[in-house]
Design a protein around this motif. Structure first.
Motif, PDB file in Angstrom:
ATOM      1  N   LEU A  40       0.842  -1.189   0.000  1.00 11.82           N
ATOM      2  CA  LEU A  40       0.000   0.000   0.000  1.00 11.82           C
ATOM      3  C   LEU A  40       0.879   1.241   0.000  1.00 11.82           C
ATOM      4  O   LEU A  40       1.670   1.449   0.920  1.00 11.82           O
ATOM      5  CB  LEU A  40      -0.929   0.016   1.212  1.00 11.82           C
ATOM      6  CG  LEU A  40      -1.993  -1.087   1.265  1.00 11.82           C
ATOM      7  CD1 LEU A  40      -2.834  -0.948   2.531  1.00 11.82           C
ATOM      8  CD2 LEU A  40      -2.886  -1.037   0.035  1.00 11.82           C
ATOM      9  N   VAL A  41       0.740   2.060  -1.035  1.00 10.35           N
ATOM     10  CA  VAL A  41       1.544   3.276  -1.188  1.00 10.35           C
ATOM     11  C   VAL A  41       0.616   4.481  -1.123  1.00 10.35           C
ATOM     12  O   VAL A  41      -0.283   4.623  -1.953  1.00 10.35           O
ATOM     13  CB  VAL A  41       2.318   3.278  -2.520  1.00 10.35           C
ATOM     14  CG1 VAL A  41       3.191   4.527  -2.623  1.00 10.35           C
ATOM     15  CG2 VAL A  41       3.161   2.018  -2.653  1.00 10.35           C
ATOM     16  N   ARG A  42       0.814   5.328  -0.135  1.00  9.79           N
ATOM     17  CA  ARG A  42       0.017   6.545  -0.016  1.00  9.79           C
ATOM     18  C   ARG A  42       0.679   7.658  -0.810  1.00  9.79           C
ATOM     19  O   ARG A  42       1.861   7.955  -0.624  1.00  9.79           O
ATOM     20  CB  ARG A  42      -0.107   6.961   1.448  1.00  9.79           C
ATOM     21  CG  ARG A  42      -0.981   6.038   2.287  1.00  9.79           C
ATOM     22  CD  ARG A  42      -1.038   6.498   3.729  1.00  9.79           C
ATOM     23  NE  ARG A  42      -1.958   5.691   4.516  1.00  9.79           N
ATOM     24  CZ  ARG A  42      -2.112   5.800   5.836  1.00  9.79           C
ATOM     25  NH1 ARG A  42      -1.383   6.697   6.495  1.00  9.79           N
ATOM     26  NH2 ARG A  42      -2.960   5.044   6.475  1.00  9.79           N
ATOM     27  N   VAL A  43      -0.097   8.273  -1.678  1.00  7.20           N
ATOM     28  CA  VAL A  43       0.418   9.364  -2.513  1.00  7.20           C
ATOM     29  C   VAL A  43      -0.403  10.614  -2.233  1.00  7.20           C
ATOM     30  O   VAL A  43      -1.635  10.560  -2.185  1.00  7.20           O
ATOM     31  CB  VAL A  43       0.340   9.011  -4.012  1.00  7.20           C
ATOM     32  CG1 VAL A  43       0.920  10.153  -4.855  1.00  7.20           C
ATOM     33  CG2 VAL A  43       1.088   7.713  -4.298  1.00  7.20           C
ATOM     34  N   ARG A  44       0.281  11.732  -2.018  1.00  5.05           N
ATOM     35  CA  ARG A  44      -0.428  12.987  -1.800  1.00  5.05           C
ATOM     36  C   ARG A  44       0.144  14.061  -2.723  1.00  5.05           C
ATOM     37  O   ARG A  44       1.304  14.010  -3.120  1.00  5.05           O
ATOM     38  CB  ARG A  44      -0.344  13.427  -0.343  1.00  5.05           C
ATOM     39  CG  ARG A  44       1.008  13.958   0.093  1.00  5.05           C
ATOM     40  CD  ARG A  44       0.942  14.546   1.493  1.00  5.05           C
ATOM     41  NE  ARG A  44       2.205  15.111   1.903  1.00  5.05           N
ATOM     42  CZ  ARG A  44       3.146  14.461   2.567  1.00  5.05           C
ATOM     43  NH1 ARG A  44       2.964  13.201   2.874  1.00  5.05           N
ATOM     44  NH2 ARG A  44       4.265  15.061   2.900  1.00  5.05           N
ATOM     45  N   TRP A  45      -0.706  15.040  -3.040  1.00  4.20           N
ATOM     46  CA  TRP A  45      -0.321  16.161  -3.891  1.00  4.20           C
ATOM     47  C   TRP A  45      -0.248  17.410  -3.011  1.00  4.20           C
ATOM     48  O   TRP A  45      -1.263  17.952  -2.574  1.00  4.20           O
ATOM     49  CB  TRP A  45      -1.328  16.340  -5.020  1.00  4.20           C
ATOM     50  CG  TRP A  45      -1.150  17.593  -5.814  1.00  4.20           C
ATOM     51  CD1 TRP A  45      -1.976  18.680  -5.840  1.00  4.20           C
ATOM     52  CD2 TRP A  45      -0.079  17.915  -6.731  1.00  4.20           C
ATOM     53  NE1 TRP A  45      -1.498  19.640  -6.689  1.00  4.20           N
ATOM     54  CE2 TRP A  45      -0.342  19.207  -7.252  1.00  4.20           C
ATOM     55  CE3 TRP A  45       1.062  17.226  -7.141  1.00  4.20           C
ATOM     56  CZ2 TRP A  45       0.515  19.807  -8.170  1.00  4.20           C
ATOM     57  CZ3 TRP A  45       1.910  17.835  -8.056  1.00  4.20           C
ATOM     58  CH2 TRP A  45       1.629  19.109  -8.560  1.00  4.20           C
ATOM     59  N   PRO A  88       1.897   3.520   5.094  1.00  4.68           N
ATOM     60  CA  PRO A  88       1.145   3.570   6.358  1.00  4.68           C
ATOM     61  C   PRO A  88       2.088   3.309   7.529  1.00  4.68           C
ATOM     62  O   PRO A  88       3.061   2.554   7.402  1.00  4.68           O
ATOM     63  CB  PRO A  88       0.122   2.435   6.193  1.00  4.68           C
ATOM     64  CG  PRO A  88      -0.012   2.240   4.712  1.00  4.68           C
ATOM     65  CD  PRO A  88       1.348   2.534   4.155  1.00  4.68           C
ATOM     66  N   ASP A  89       1.814   3.939   8.670  1.00  6.13           N
ATOM     67  CA  ASP A  89       2.714   3.818   9.818  1.00  6.13           C
ATOM     68  C   ASP A  89       2.963   2.367  10.208  1.00  6.13           C
ATOM     69  O   ASP A  89       4.094   1.996  10.561  1.00  6.13           O
ATOM     70  CB  ASP A  89       2.130   4.580  11.015  1.00  6.13           C
ATOM     71  CG  ASP A  89       2.104   6.084  10.778  1.00  6.13           C
ATOM     72  OD1 ASP A  89       2.875   6.553   9.915  1.00  6.13           O
ATOM     73  OD2 ASP A  89       1.308   6.772  11.435  1.00  6.13           O
ATOM     74  N   LEU A  90       1.934   1.531  10.134  1.00  5.54           N
ATOM     75  CA  LEU A  90       2.053   0.157  10.594  1.00  5.54           C
ATOM     76  C   LEU A  90       3.030  -0.661   9.756  1.00  5.54           C
ATOM     77  O   LEU A  90       3.766  -1.498  10.279  1.00  5.54           O
ATOM     78  CB  LEU A  90       0.677  -0.517  10.596  1.00  5.54           C
ATOM     79  CG  LEU A  90       0.619  -1.947  11.144  1.00  5.54           C
ATOM     80  CD1 LEU A  90       1.025  -1.969  12.613  1.00  5.54           C
ATOM     81  CD2 LEU A  90      -0.788  -2.517  10.972  1.00  5.54           C
ATOM     82  N   ARG A 124      13.310   4.998   3.616  1.00  5.36           N
ATOM     83  CA  ARG A 124      12.969   6.414   3.484  1.00  5.36           C
ATOM     84  C   ARG A 124      11.529   6.613   3.936  1.00  5.36           C
ATOM     85  O   ARG A 124      10.644   5.867   3.503  1.00  5.36           O
ATOM     86  CB  ARG A 124      13.099   6.866   2.028  1.00  5.36           C
ATOM     87  CG  ARG A 124      14.512   7.100   1.539  1.00  5.36           C
ATOM     88  CD  ARG A 124      15.107   8.373   2.138  1.00  5.36           C
ATOM     89  NE  ARG A 124      14.340   9.551   1.808  1.00  5.36           N
ATOM     90  CZ  ARG A 124      14.540  10.292   0.719  1.00  5.36           C
ATOM     91  NH1 ARG A 124      15.488   9.954  -0.143  1.00  5.36           N
ATOM     92  NH2 ARG A 124      13.822  11.362   0.486  1.00  5.36           N
ATOM     93  N   PRO A 125      11.243   7.572   4.795  1.00  7.69           N
ATOM     94  CA  PRO A 125       9.856   7.773   5.243  1.00  7.69           C
ATOM     95  C   PRO A 125       8.944   8.263   4.128  1.00  7.69           C
ATOM     96  O   PRO A 125       7.752   7.949   4.109  1.00  7.69           O
ATOM     97  CB  PRO A 125       9.990   8.815   6.358  1.00  7.69           C
ATOM     98  CG  PRO A 125      11.294   9.508   6.075  1.00  7.69           C
ATOM     99  CD  PRO A 125      12.193   8.477   5.460  1.00  7.69           C
ATOM    100  N   GLU A 126       9.490   9.044   3.190  1.00  9.18           N
ATOM    101  CA  GLU A 126       8.701   9.521   2.050  1.00  9.18           C
ATOM    102  C   GLU A 126       9.630   9.933   0.926  1.00  9.18           C
ATOM    103  O   GLU A 126      10.814  10.180   1.128  1.00  9.18           O
ATOM    104  CB  GLU A 126       7.796  10.689   2.446  1.00  9.18           C
ATOM    105  CG  GLU A 126       8.522  11.935   2.904  1.00  9.18           C
ATOM    106  CD  GLU A 126       7.577  13.061   3.256  1.00  9.18           C
ATOM    107  OE1 GLU A 126       6.394  12.804   3.515  1.00  9.18           O
ATOM    108  OE2 GLU A 126       8.028  14.220   3.245  1.00  9.18           O
TER     109      GLU A 126
END
Length: 317
Positions: A189-194, A204-206, A231-233
């Motif tokens: 699961l990869v969270r992407v934000r703009w 996700p943290d978990l 890398r955190p992000e």
């Protein structure tokens, strides 16, 4: 594939303070009443005009920041005028007040804020530094986000999102890239934000720092490759789609056809890498990342070859 976009419309003052008070050097001057108030716009506001009595277009949905100018102005007003102007501002249900440069409110103004249950904070930062940092923090909180299925790595400064059907070898490819010096950002699961005019991916943290490998299970990447392998992000620069070897004829062989992958309304360069037994997919993805790095610097190997080909054909004619 349709992407579900999540958009935050508000953030409570309490949640903002708990998450960002250390980075913003904020301390609470009042009690915790009003922590349930909501911030509805992702930017702080300096209420100089409001304190001067002009409330048209007052940005009441934002955190209000009092710098040296506002504090000095209030001190020059008569006590009655100061209380009247400050009270009119508080009556508009502002989320919170922040005094910069370690400043504090006078007792009469602090009582007015407490009467309206408006939290009051102080920050050691100078006004402009706080405004800039708070704006970035709020923009990240309000940024549109989506979740993609894949594996995100940082390959020598290029953020690569590896996608493909289940069983295509995304995690195995990521392992091969980690052995070549890459760092893992997210698996599965990869969270992407703009936000800040760029796409940023995170985990996700978990699941941060963990990677699932078929036949082995969950592995702790830091234990295997060291802390520098996480890398955190990372900014999303390239999407690599792992395709079955049977679709080889549909893959662009020269790299002249620029493909894009759209996420959150933004188009990201994409390449397709065929997967087959015995093929070193990790090496191919690493080369794709290095090629993207050259393209960002203005050098396109495919265009260079095409230009040489055209010049050769012209000389033969």
């Amino acid at each position: 594939m349709a992407q579900r976009v999540n958009r935050r419309t508000s953030l409570t003052v309490g949640a903002f303070f708990e998450k960002h008070h250390e980075a913003l050097s904020m301390t609470l001057l009042s009690d915790r009443r009003g922590f349930e108030r909501t911030i509805s716009e992702p930017a702080p506001n300096r209420p100089g005009l409001a304190l001067a009595g002009f409330f048209s277009y007052f940005a009441k949905k934002r955190i209000q920041v009092l710098g040296n100018s506002e504090v000095s102005y209030l001190k020059k007003l008569t006590p009655q005028m100061r209380s009247e102007r400050f009270g009119r501002m508080c009556e508009r249900d502002i989320p919170a007040l922040v005094i910069s440069r370690g400043g504090v409110l006078s007792e009469d103004l602090l009582k007015i804020a407490e009467q309206h249950a408006i939290p009051v904070f102080s920050t050691r930062l100078v006004t402009m530094n706080f405004l800039n940092a708070a704006t970035l923090a709020l923009e990240n909180e309000f940024a549109p986000t989506t979740t993609l299925h894949g594996c995100m790595v940082d390959m020598k400064g290029i953020g690569v999102l590896i996608m493909g059907k289940s069983g295509s070898g995304k995690s195995e490819t990521a392992i091969g890239m980690l052995e070549r010096g890459a760092a893992l950002v997210a698996d599965d699961l990869v969270r992407v934000r703009w936000a800040g005019n760029e796409l940023t991916a995170s985990a996700p943290d978990l699941s941060r720092g963990y990677l699932e490998v078929r036949g082995i299970g969950i592995v702790n990447v830091a234990n295997l490759f060291g802390l520098t392998s996480i890398r955190p992000e990372k900014r999303l620069d390239l999407v690599v789609n792992l395709t079955p070897h049977a679709d080889l004829n549909e893959v662009d062989r020269l790299g002249l056809e620029a493909k894009k992958f759209e996420v959150l309304g933004q188009k990201v360069p994409m390449v397709e890498v065929p997967v087959a037994p015995g093929r070193d997919t990790a090496r191919m993805v690493a080369i794709a990342a290095l090629d993207q790095q050259l393209r960002r610097l203005g050098y396109n190997m495919a265009d260079e070859f095409n230009q040489r080909l055209m010049e050769h054909m012209a000389s033969q004619g």
